[in-house]
Design an enzyme around this catalytic site. Structure first.
Site, mmCIF file in Angstrom:
data_model
loop_
_atom_site.group_PDB
_atom_site.id
_atom_site.type_symbol
_atom_site.label_atom_id
_atom_site.label_comp_id
_atom_site.label_asym_id
_atom_site.label_seq_id
_atom_site.Cartn_x
_atom_site.Cartn_y
_atom_site.Cartn_z
ATOM 1 N N LEU A 17 25.155 -5.949 1.253
ATOM 2 C CA LEU A 17 24.989 -5.140 0.061
ATOM 3 C C LEU A 17 23.606 -5.647 -0.461
ATOM 4 O O LEU A 17 23.064 -5.045 -1.383
ATOM 5 C CB LEU A 17 26.224 -5.733 -0.853
ATOM 6 C CG LEU A 17 26.319 -4.770 -2.181
ATOM 7 C CD1 LEU A 17 26.217 -3.282 -2.014
ATOM 8 C CD2 LEU A 17 27.396 -5.215 -3.030
ATOM 9 N N ARG A 515 21.145 -12.231 -5.084
ATOM 10 C CA ARG A 515 20.994 -13.651 -4.867
ATOM 11 C C ARG A 515 22.130 -14.537 -4.279
ATOM 12 O O ARG A 515 23.320 -14.370 -4.942
ATOM 13 C CB ARG A 515 20.323 -14.591 -6.186
ATOM 14 C CG ARG A 515 19.850 -15.738 -5.600
ATOM 15 C CD ARG A 515 19.013 -16.687 -6.501
ATOM 16 N NE ARG A 515 19.151 -17.778 -6.263
ATOM 17 C CZ ARG A 515 18.559 -18.468 -5.168
ATOM 18 N NH1 ARG A 515 17.488 -17.645 -4.536
ATOM 19 N NH2 ARG A 515 18.760 -19.636 -4.980
ATOM 20 N N HIS A 642 14.236 -34.219 -14.530
ATOM 21 C CA HIS A 642 14.188 -32.950 -15.176
ATOM 22 C C HIS A 642 15.266 -32.158 -15.152
ATOM 23 O O HIS A 642 16.190 -32.208 -14.233
ATOM 24 C CB HIS A 642 13.201 -32.164 -14.388
ATOM 25 C CG HIS A 642 13.126 -30.991 -14.430
ATOM 26 N ND1 HIS A 642 12.594 -30.092 -15.504
ATOM 27 C CD2 HIS A 642 13.463 -29.733 -13.558
ATOM 28 C CE1 HIS A 642 12.710 -28.749 -15.512
ATOM 29 N NE2 HIS A 642 13.397 -28.500 -14.264
ATOM 30 N N HIS A 695 9.268 -18.391 -15.831
ATOM 31 C CA HIS A 695 10.200 -17.654 -15.130
ATOM 32 C C HIS A 695 9.421 -16.047 -15.143
ATOM 33 O O HIS A 695 10.137 -15.117 -14.558
ATOM 34 C CB HIS A 695 11.627 -17.483 -15.872
ATOM 35 C CG HIS A 695 12.208 -18.826 -15.554
ATOM 36 N ND1 HIS A 695 12.226 -19.587 -16.427
ATOM 37 C CD2 HIS A 695 13.018 -19.242 -14.369
ATOM 38 C CE1 HIS A 695 12.892 -20.945 -16.104
ATOM 39 N NE2 HIS A 695 13.333 -20.462 -14.762
HETATM 40 N N1 GLN Z 1 10.888 -30.427 -8.889
HETATM 41 C C1 GLN Z 1 11.459 -29.268 -8.628
HETATM 42 C C2 GLN Z 1 10.308 -27.955 -8.963
HETATM 43 O O1 GLN Z 1 9.530 -28.166 -9.426
HETATM 44 C C3 GLN Z 1 12.550 -29.042 -9.835
HETATM 45 C C4 GLN Z 1 13.136 -27.707 -9.642
HETATM 46 C C5 GLN Z 1 13.977 -27.215 -10.521
HETATM 47 O O2 GLN Z 1 14.258 -27.730 -11.612
HETATM 48 N N2 GLN Z 1 15.079 -26.409 -10.377
HETATM 49 O O3 GLN Z 1 10.460 -27.219 -8.149
HETATM 50 ZN ZN ZN Z 2 13.925 -26.736 -13.703
#
Ligand code: GLN
Ligand code: ZN
Length: 756
Positions: A17, A515, A642, A695
């Site tokens: 799909l 995805r 992060h 994004h």
């Molecule tokens: N260090 C990863 C990157 O820069 C962090 C990815 C993420 O936060 N999804 O791809």
């Molecule tokens: Zn990220």
């Protein structure tokens, strides 16, 4: 006892799909061809279900993108901006899912959110004030009839009115209560229509009932269902999942449902609720005893135990999964590389159908524990699995407070580090990855297939790193990264370097739309098999005078994006992974890497659904697991983390308790209220709220970035503010990345002189 399932994967066992939809999006196949693929997949599922002997077979669990989106369309909750495009029904649907840019207009997609505590995402319904709840799409009826014509009488599955309204976003001045009456009318109409087509049962999914419910919530629920059920002439199954319904057990019991589905796997109070309060004898209990979210074989002894405990206080019981099987892969039959010894411990969707059948057989015995299948399962469960590592277990047992405490404490370290690094104020950096070109992906792939030698591969990677370092120096960034070209994925890469993880070939699970992800399996005790990143980071650092960040994924994220073990606690697994990552951190530290970033992209994601469980069930080990990773480094080594979102206002103290030196996070798309929260809580960790959205391919201007930074400087002291994009750049092209970063550096430099 009969058997039932809540829903089944729909993307296709070979992701048919996904591929068909993507072709359709590119205009390579027609809508009719896409529909044909979809029908084939549905027919295939029905066949599998029928052959397995399943008693209640679902329909309408199919979706081209997401079932919440299907429900929006079913109820005619299509915002004007999509309806006005004048597209076909299917294309309007896809415009809501993915946005539309073409001759008819330019509109963004609906918002997407995580579906409860899963890694599946739903499209958030958007309700405008002039919404007239009414019957929109015919999908549940068509799919019921389609199955019926194929000889299978199904139980149509629809997201319930309460969950739909609770998860919707109201864009005007009205709220859920304003639409309750009319929404209930439409559901009543749906039930009537399904009954007219010959349906005997309809399943209404109400997972929202397992959350903390307010008095108004309960009122809304009761109001909706009093109306929906008033004149029904079909049996209605109220299906809950992902937890227990402790806030509304008596309300559910009081309403005229014919069946109620409860989750005995994730609902830790479910058994207790049923045993203590009993269960109305006029309702069938659909007992969710087979885990719909994890891939381990059912432990029949435990299941039989539950069933024997509830049998005396219940009427009829139906054996059910704990949630839709959407969250597990299709079938073990696609796995050719895992040994039989390993595979016999797993049950994917198809195998879970088999388990329901076996449990049904077992429960037909006067003493189920005498059944042959029961004995076979007990023997399997008692087997000592490979993958045990006593030394790891000992290490976890020996952990004490000092292993979770970094010294000296934060403020002292902050001073030492400012002294050491002598970075300008508003230091600039990136999150780690740089654009991954087709060439990079291809080189990794051919290396994996042994088509190039390790030397060739290393040379390629070193060249890429050198190029990336040069580029960052030229742009003028302060803290550099090596670019992460060697990584396919931030969990799989590390999993492959750790003992205790298993990987599958085809075990895809839908994450959103087309995805899919292929989560690794935590099979045994985890330890570091070999250094994972030191070689690359050391090489990258040798090329520059600037600090080079080492890049790792944190233990909570690795665990949350894998299928976890069920024989030990999540806490224990997180600490094992934490110890392995800690070794890598110490290795980097010893090799002159003075800044180490440990990403915890998925930390927020598995926060329990009930607030009262946040600390006792999750944060009490998740935050320590992170601290374990970095508590051993030198005082002058700076630890970064992060997170891919900024919705952590409600756990802000816990984020500070991770005791990182710097945290970068996504902020460019949010409303920046997080800044107020940081200020109000005297957040001590230095912060890098993303200044632009990676994004989108859009290049932010220097002035735009300055404006964003000025806003941040109103709430955050200049000495604590970092300047960076909001996530890794791997999905971006070089073309937009370079000018974006150039503007970012220029903006920071200009503001520095203003803030001197
Ligand atoms: N260090 C990863 C990157 O820069 C962090 C990815 C993420 O936060 N999804 O791809
Ligand atoms: Zn990220």
């Amino acid at each position: 006892m009969k058997t039932s399932i809540i829903g089944y994967p729909r993307i296709g066992s070979q992701r048919e799909l996904k591929f068909a939809s993507e072709k359709y999006f590119k205009g390579e196949i027609t809508a009719a061809e896409l529909q044909e693929t979809a029908k084939k997949l549905r027919t295939e599922n029905l066949k599998v279900h029928k052959e397995s002997g399943l008693d209640y077979i679902p329909s309408n669990d199919f979706s081209f993108y997401d079932v919440m989106l299907d429900t929006s369309v079913l109820l005619n909750a299509v915002p004007h901006r999509y309806a006005d495009l004048g597209l076909s029904e299917l294309d309007t649907y896809f415009a809501m899912a993915r946005g539309y840019q073409g001759e008819k207009g330019d509109v963004k997609a609906l918002a997407m959110k995580k579906w409860f505590n899963t890694n599946y995402h739903y499209m958030v319904p958007e309700i405008e004030d002039d919404w007239q709840p009414s019957l929109g799409s015919q999908k549940p009826f068509e799919l019921f009839s389609e199955a019926k014509d194929g000889g299978v009488k199904t139980k149509p599955v629809i997201i319930g009115a309460f969950t739909f309204l609770k998860l919707a976003r109201f864009t005007g001045s009205k709220s859920a209560a304003d639409f309750a009456d009319k929404t209930a009318d439409v559901y009543a109409e749906i039930l009537a229509k399904l009954s007219a087509l010959g349906a005997e049962w309809v399943q209404l999914d109400e997972p929202y009932l397992v959350r903390d419910l307010s008095a108004e919530d309960k009122e809304l629920f009761a109001l909706l269902y009093t109306k929906i059920l008033a004149n029904k002439n079909v049996k209605v199954l109220l299906q809950t999942y992902f937890g227990d319904v402790r806030d509304c057990y008596s309300e559910i019991a009081a309403l005229p449902f014919d069946g109620v589905g409860l989750d005995f796997i994730e609902g830790k109070e479910t058994l207790n609720l049923v045993e203590k309060n009993g269960f109305p004898k006029d309702k069938i209990l659909f007992a969710g005893v087979v885990n719909g979210k994890n891939i381990w074989r059912n432990h029949y002894a435990k299941t039989v135990d539950i069933l024997q405990k509830i049998a005396p206080v219940c009427g009829e019981i139906v054996l059910n999964t704990s949630c839709s099987l959407l969250h597990v892969p299709y079938t073990l039959e696609n796995e050719t590389k895992l040994s039989e010894d390993v595979k016999k411990h797993f049950a994917f969707a198809a195998e879970k159908l088999g388990e329901l059948g076996k449990l049904k057989k077992i429960m037909s015995w006067e003493n189920p524990r005498n059944a042959h299948e029961y004995a076979v399962n007990t023997a399997l469960m008692n087997e000592v699995r490979s993958g045990e590592d006593k030394s790891v277990q000992e290490k976890v047992k020996a952990l004490s407070d000092k292993d979770f405490t970094r010294l000296p404490e934060f403020s002292e370290r902050e001073k030492i580090q400012h002294e050491c690094f002598k970075l300008p104020i508003l230091p600039t950096t990136t999150i780690g990855s740089f654009p991954q070109t087709a060439e990079v992906r291809k080189t990794r792939a051919v290396f994996k297939k042994n088509e190039i030698t390790e030397e060739e591969y290393d040379k390629f990677m070193r060249d890429k790193i050198a190029e990336c370092v040069k580029l960052q120096e030229k742009i003028g960034l302060d803290v550099l990264v090596h670019g992460e070209f060697e990584r396919n994925d931030m969990v799989e890469y590390f999993g492959e370097c750790l003992n205790g993880f298993l990987f599958t070939e085809k075990a895809w699970v839908q994450s959103y739309g087309t995805r899919c992800v292929k989560p690794p399996i935590v099979w045994g005790d985890v330890s570091r098999a070999k250094p994972m990143t030191v070689k690359w980071s050391k090489f990258a650092q040798s090329l520059t005078e600037n600090p080079m960040k080492g890049m790792l994924t944190g233990p909570v994220t690795i665990l949350n994006w894998s299928f976890p073990r069920e024989d030990i606690t999540l806490r224990e697994s997180a600490f094992q992974i934490g110890l392995a990552i800690r070794e890598e951190v110490l290795d980097l530290d010893a090799n002159g890497i003075s800044i180490i970033q440990v990403d915890e992209a998925a930390l927020r994601e598995k926060l329990p659904l009930r607030k009262s469980d946040w600390h006792s069930e999750y944060l009490n080990w998740a935050i320590p697991a992170f601290r374990l990773v970095h508590s051993g480094v030198k005082p002058e080594t700076q630890i970064h983390t992060h997170m891919c979102y900024s919705e952590f206002s409600d756990i802000i103290k816990d984020i500070d308790d991770m005791d990182a030196d710097v945290i970068t996070f996504e902020a460019s798309r949010s409303d920046l209220t997080i800044l107020d929260v940081l200020k109000a809580n005297n957040f001590r960790t230095e912060v890098g709220p993303g200044v632009y959205d990676i994004h989108s391919p859009r290049v932010p201007s220097k002035d735009e970035i300055k404006t964003a930074l000025r806003k941040m400087l109103e709430k955050i002291p200049a000495e604590k503010l970092w300047v960076n994009p909001d996530c890794g750049l791997k999905t971006r092209g070089v073309a937009e990345t370079v000018p974006s970063l150039e503007n970012l550096v220029k903006a920071a430099k200009e503001l520095r002189s203003e803030n001197k």
